[in-house]
Design a protein around this motif. Structure first.
Motif, PDB file in Angstrom:
ATOM      1  N   ALA A  45     -28.485  29.545 -83.359  1.00 18.62           N
ATOM      2  CA  ALA A  45     -29.597  29.915 -82.465  1.00 18.62           C
ATOM      3  C   ALA A  45     -30.604  30.798 -83.195  1.00 18.62           C
ATOM      4  CB  ALA A  45     -29.050  30.621 -81.224  1.00 18.62           C
ATOM      5  N   LYS A  46     -30.100  31.688 -84.034  1.00 18.42           N
ATOM      6  CA  LYS A  46     -31.015  32.541 -84.807  1.00 18.42           C
ATOM      7  C   LYS A  46     -31.870  31.692 -85.759  1.00 18.42           C
ATOM      8  CE  LYS A  46     -29.178  37.203 -84.855  1.00 18.42           C
ATOM      9  NZ  LYS A  46     -29.431  38.423 -85.596  1.00 18.42           N
ATOM     10  N   LEU A  47     -31.257  30.667 -86.323  1.00 15.03           N
ATOM     11  CA  LEU A  47     -32.024  29.796 -87.219  1.00 15.03           C
ATOM     12  C   LEU A  47     -33.110  29.048 -86.447  1.00 15.03           C
ATOM     13  CD1 LEU A  47     -29.154  28.540 -89.526  1.00 15.03           C
ATOM     14  CD2 LEU A  47     -31.220  29.735 -90.278  1.00 15.03           C
ATOM     15  N   TYR A  48     -32.815  28.664 -85.227  1.00 15.41           N
ATOM     16  CA  TYR A  48     -33.829  27.989 -84.403  1.00 15.41           C
ATOM     17  C   TYR A  48     -34.977  28.961 -84.086  1.00 15.41           C
ATOM     18  CZ  TYR A  48     -35.785  24.737 -81.052  1.00 15.41           C
ATOM     19  OH  TYR A  48     -36.621  23.861 -80.416  1.00 15.41           O
ATOM     20  N   TRP A  49     -34.602  30.200 -83.796  1.00 13.14           N
ATOM     21  CA  TRP A  49     -35.610  31.244 -83.539  1.00 13.14           C
ATOM     22  C   TRP A  49     -36.451  31.484 -84.809  1.00 13.14           C
ATOM     23  CZ3 TRP A  49     -35.263  36.042 -86.149  1.00 13.14           C
ATOM     24  CH2 TRP A  49     -36.181  36.994 -85.746  1.00 13.14           C
ATOM     25  N   THR A  50     -35.774  31.503 -85.955  1.00 13.98           N
ATOM     26  CA  THR A  50     -36.442  31.732 -87.242  1.00 13.98           C
ATOM     27  C   THR A  50     -37.449  30.635 -87.579  1.00 13.98           C
ATOM     28  OG1 THR A  50     -34.513  32.894 -88.118  1.00 13.98           O
ATOM     29  CG2 THR A  50     -35.957  31.901 -89.729  1.00 13.98           C
ATOM     30  N   GLY A  51     -37.138  29.402 -87.180  1.00 11.99           N
ATOM     31  CA  GLY A  51     -37.984  28.266 -87.547  1.00 11.99           C
ATOM     32  C   GLY A  51     -38.888  27.811 -86.412  1.00 11.99           C
ATOM     33  N   PRO A  52     -38.415  26.890 -85.552  1.00 12.12           N
ATOM     34  CA  PRO A  52     -39.303  26.318 -84.526  1.00 12.12           C
ATOM     35  C   PRO A  52     -39.956  27.358 -83.604  1.00 12.12           C
ATOM     36  CG  PRO A  52     -37.301  25.019 -84.724  1.00 12.12           C
ATOM     37  CD  PRO A  52     -37.101  26.222 -85.590  1.00 12.12           C
ATOM     38  N   MET A  53     -39.221  28.381 -83.210  1.00 11.65           N
ATOM     39  CA  MET A  53     -39.825  29.376 -82.306  1.00 11.65           C
ATOM     40  C   MET A  53     -40.882  30.213 -83.018  1.00 11.65           C
ATOM     41  SD  MET A  53     -36.804  30.669 -79.802  1.00 11.65           S
ATOM     42  CE  MET A  53     -36.331  29.571 -78.448  1.00 11.65           C
ATOM     43  N   PHE A  54     -40.623  30.541 -84.265  1.00  9.36           N
ATOM     44  CA  PHE A  54     -41.607  31.284 -85.053  1.00  9.36           C
ATOM     45  C   PHE A  54     -42.883  30.456 -85.214  1.00  9.36           C
ATOM     46  CE2 PHE A  54     -43.575  32.225 -89.153  1.00  9.36           C
ATOM     47  CZ  PHE A  54     -43.762  33.598 -89.070  1.00  9.36           C
ATOM     48  N   ARG A  55     -42.717  29.178 -85.533  1.00 10.68           N
ATOM     49  CA  ARG A  55     -43.894  28.318 -85.743  1.00 10.68           C
ATOM     50  C   ARG A  55     -44.682  28.142 -84.438  1.00 10.68           C
ATOM     51  NH1 ARG A  55     -40.182  26.012 -89.291  1.00 10.68           N
ATOM     52  NH2 ARG A  55     -39.408  24.423 -87.882  1.00 10.68           N
ATOM     53  N   ALA A  56     -43.967  28.020 -83.329  1.00  7.60           N
ATOM     54  CA  ALA A  56     -44.659  27.882 -82.042  1.00  7.60           C
ATOM     55  C   ALA A  56     -45.491  29.134 -81.747  1.00  7.60           C
ATOM     56  CB  ALA A  56     -43.635  27.648 -80.928  1.00  7.60           C
ATOM     57  N   LEU A  57     -44.933  30.279 -82.063  1.00  7.72           N
ATOM     58  CA  LEU A  57     -45.646  31.536 -81.806  1.00  7.72           C
ATOM     59  C   LEU A  57     -46.858  31.672 -82.723  1.00  7.72           C
ATOM     60  CD1 LEU A  57     -45.787  34.192 -80.271  1.00  7.72           C
ATOM     61  CD2 LEU A  57     -44.179  35.182 -81.915  1.00  7.72           C
ATOM     62  N   ARG A  58     -46.699  31.291 -83.993  1.00 11.42           N
ATOM     63  CA  ARG A  58     -47.829  31.331 -84.939  1.00 11.42           C
ATOM     64  C   ARG A  58     -48.982  30.445 -84.436  1.00 11.42           C
ATOM     65  NH1 ARG A  58     -49.357  34.130 -89.745  1.00 11.42           N
ATOM     66  NH2 ARG A  58     -47.801  33.909 -91.359  1.00 11.42           N
ATOM     67  N   GLU A  59     -48.585  29.268 -83.993  1.00 16.27           N
ATOM     68  CA  GLU A  59     -49.574  28.292 -83.503  1.00 16.27           C
ATOM     69  C   GLU A  59     -50.336  28.869 -82.294  1.00 16.27           C
ATOM     70  OE1 GLU A  59     -48.294  24.768 -80.836  1.00 16.27           O
ATOM     71  OE2 GLU A  59     -47.954  24.106 -82.885  1.00 16.27           O
ATOM     72  N   THR A  60     -49.612  29.499 -81.389  1.00 13.39           N
ATOM     73  CA  THR A  60     -50.238  30.098 -80.210  1.00 13.39           C
ATOM     74  C   THR A  60     -51.175  31.242 -80.619  1.00 13.39           C
ATOM     75  OG1 THR A  60     -48.386  29.500 -78.811  1.00 13.39           O
ATOM     76  CG2 THR A  60     -49.761  31.298 -78.033  1.00 13.39           C
ATOM     77  N   TYR A  61     -50.698  32.050 -81.552  1.00 12.12           N
ATOM     78  CA  TYR A  61     -51.526  33.164 -82.043  1.00 12.12           C
ATOM     79  C   TYR A  61     -52.839  32.638 -82.631  1.00 12.12           C
ATOM     80  CZ  TYR A  61     -53.185  36.030 -85.927  1.00 12.12           C
ATOM     81  OH  TYR A  61     -53.988  36.669 -86.836  1.00 12.12           O
ATOM     82  N   ARG A  62     -52.731  31.594 -83.439  1.00  9.99           N
ATOM     83  CA  ARG A  62     -53.946  31.057 -84.083  1.00  9.99           C
ATOM     84  C   ARG A  62     -54.914  30.511 -83.038  1.00  9.99           C
ATOM     85  NH1 ARG A  62     -50.700  29.005 -89.144  1.00  9.99           N
ATOM     86  NH2 ARG A  62     -51.206  30.719 -90.539  1.00  9.99           N
ATOM     87  N   HIS A  63     -54.359  29.872 -82.031  1.00 15.03           N
ATOM     88  CA  HIS A  63     -55.215  29.346 -80.967  1.00 15.03           C
ATOM     89  C   HIS A  63     -55.911  30.491 -80.236  1.00 15.03           C
ATOM     90  CE1 HIS A  63     -56.702  26.888 -77.747  1.00 15.03           C
ATOM     91  NE2 HIS A  63     -56.021  27.591 -76.857  1.00 15.03           N
ATOM     92  N   ARG A  64     -55.162  31.502 -79.884  1.00 17.24           N
ATOM     93  CA  ARG A  64     -55.745  32.656 -79.175  1.00 17.24           C
ATOM     94  C   ARG A  64     -56.791  33.357 -80.042  1.00 17.24           C
ATOM     95  NH1 ARG A  64     -55.638  31.622 -74.284  1.00 17.24           N
ATOM     96  NH2 ARG A  64     -53.599  30.973 -73.546  1.00 17.24           N
ATOM     97  N   LEU A  65     -56.498  33.428 -81.332  1.00 19.84           N
ATOM     98  CA  LEU A  65     -57.436  34.086 -82.246  1.00 19.84           C
ATOM     99  C   LEU A  65     -58.754  33.316 -82.316  1.00 19.84           C
ATOM    100  CD1 LEU A  65     -57.836  36.400 -84.296  1.00 19.84           C
ATOM    101  CD2 LEU A  65     -56.897  34.883 -86.060  1.00 19.84           C
TER     102      LEU A  65
END
Lengths: 356, 93
Positions: A17-37
């Motif tokens: 689960a930590k690996l999933y958080w490290t990868g797909p969840m991190f990328r989803a958050l980055r993507e959202t941040y870039r959109h908001r920015l």
């Protein structure tokens, strides 16, 4: 019980689960941040505060932060968490920790008072911290194997740091500050048989484990003492190399400064101080925001103060020269993956005590 | 500086607008971990039974361990991808 099939299955699930958080969840958050920015007003000043404002109320951010906090909680405190699982093996662990040691290998201070800053929170979400329970060092050792999920199959971190240090300096007398259970000290005493190596730490349960591990390795050039890094009671100029690994971010800035001063005092002229720690890349506000939040979520409250204290300037004011702060690649290709995977912002902080 | 310790339990950090969601998600993850523990135990027992009847100490081969790891990661992904909230097939927002 530690090592039972149930315990192993549970801990493997948490790591997965930590690996999933490290990868797909991190990328989803980055993507959202870039959109908001991309939608943000141009006048918003950059920095972690802007990221916090942009991501306030965002489900991706809420989920990411929740997972970071609670997967670590599950690791230590769930039904099959590290603490209850080790409790069932307490008698055997205590017996192993208190086995006779060669004279001089371990020096504990029965009157040592663990500083308040270290007692105020249970670091790493380890209930009771790593200092209060006889078997806390053993729990911490097991927990540290999955601190950095991407590294779980690549335990080369300490070897890589040792490679880097030994390329700069082949020590005769080395002090490893905040040595914990000895995982940072071991590559030095094993690879520098001709050097005298001393590991110091404030946590007696960790020092006991470090000493037992060194005894099992039949090391004859290392000793461990219970001392504070900022007040070692060791003689002036007694080392040519002072190191630490993941220690500075566990101290409030005045103690960090005291530790740097102590290292300066302990070094002979020309001696090298080098620390491996975490400093977020200033140019990346998103990673800086993640890092500051990690400190809060993982019960490591001095991560942000360390990043903000201007450690390079403090070192120069103390008298260090050739001050360097450089990113550290904890595994092959790690720096290239920082866009796509969560990782600690590893950094090497070093300086030399001038020869004259 | 060393004041008396506060004996009250500290409330857990919250990340959602409704703190009940924080607590319920914790319960979901705890249940998920228990489900995986059962699944892995069941899978290992099946391997042992297939090999030699009731040999409960049979250790899976490296290949079987790798298959189990893939299964675990797929289980985790199927569980956690729900939290990403992305459409799998494009439709109305």
């Amino acid at each position: 019980m530690v090592g039972s099939p149930e315990f192993d299955a549970y801990q493997r699930f948490i790591l997965s689960a930590k690996l999933y958080w490290t990868g797909p969840m991190f990328r989803a958050l980055r993507e959202t941040y870039r959109h908001r920015l991309s939608l943000a007003p141009k006048e918003m000043p950059p920095g972690p505060e802007r990221v916090a404002a942009l991501l306030a109320g965002e489900p991706d951010a809420q989920i990411f932060c929740w997972m970071e906090r609670h997967l670590q909680r599950f690791k230590y405190s769930g039904r099959l968490g590290l603490v209850p699982a080790h409790e069932e093996a307490r008698a055997a662990i205590e017996a192993a920790l208190n086995a006779p040691l060669p004279p001089g290998l371990l020096e504990l201070d029965p009157g040592f008072e663990v500083p308040r800053y270290f007692r105020a929170v249970d670091i790493h979400q380890h209930p009771g911290g790593i200092w209060s329970d006889e078997i806390a060092g053993a729990v911490y050792e097991r927990g540290a194997r999955s601190t950095t999920p991407l590294l779980s199959k690549d335990l080369s971190l300490h070897e890589r740091f040792t490679d880097l240090v030994l390329a700069l300096r082949r020590p005769r007398r080395l002090l490893d500050m905040g040595c914990g259970f000895g995982k940072s000290t071991k590559p030095f005493y094993e690879r520098c048989r001709e050097a005298e190596v001393l590991g110091i730490d404030i946590a007696a349960p960790c020092l006991k484990l470090a000493a037992q591990d060194a005894a099992a390795a039949q090391a004859r050039n290392v000793a461990f003492k219970q001392r504070s890094a900022d007040a070692t009671r060791l003689p002036d100029g007694s080392f040519d190399l002072v190191t630490s690994t993941m220690m500075l971010h566990e101290m409030p800035p005045p103690v960090v400064e005291g530790t740097l001063r102590e290292a300066f005092r302990l070094l002979e002229p020309g001696g090298l101080m080098i620390h491996l720690d975490f400093l977020p890349p200033e140019e990346d506000e998103f990673l800086t925001w993640i890092h500051y939040g990690h400190g809060r979520r993982n019960n490591e409250p001095y991560m942000e103060p360390l990043a903000r204290m201007g450690i390079g300037r403090v070192m120069e004011a103390i008298g260090f020269r050739e001050v360097r702060i450089e990113p550290f690649e904890e595994m092959e290709g790690a720096l290239a993956r920082r866009e796509t995977h969560w990782r600690f912002p590893w950094a090497v902080v070093s300086g030399v005590r001038p020869a004259a | 500086m060393d004041g008396p310790a506060d004996p009250r339990p500290r409330l857990e950090q919250t990340f959602f607008a409704d703190p009940v969601l924080d607590r319920v998600l914790g319960m979901v993850m705890a249940l998920s971990a228990e489900v995986w523990v059962l699944r892995e135990r069941q899978r290992r027992m099946a391997i042992a039974l297939e090999r030699a009847g009731l040999a409960s100490d049979a250790t899976p081969s490296a290949e079987e361990e790798a298959a189990l790891a893939r299964e675990r990661d797929a289980f985790t992904a199927a569980l956690l991808e729900n939290l990403l909230g992305r459409q799998v097939s494009k439709g109305a927002p």
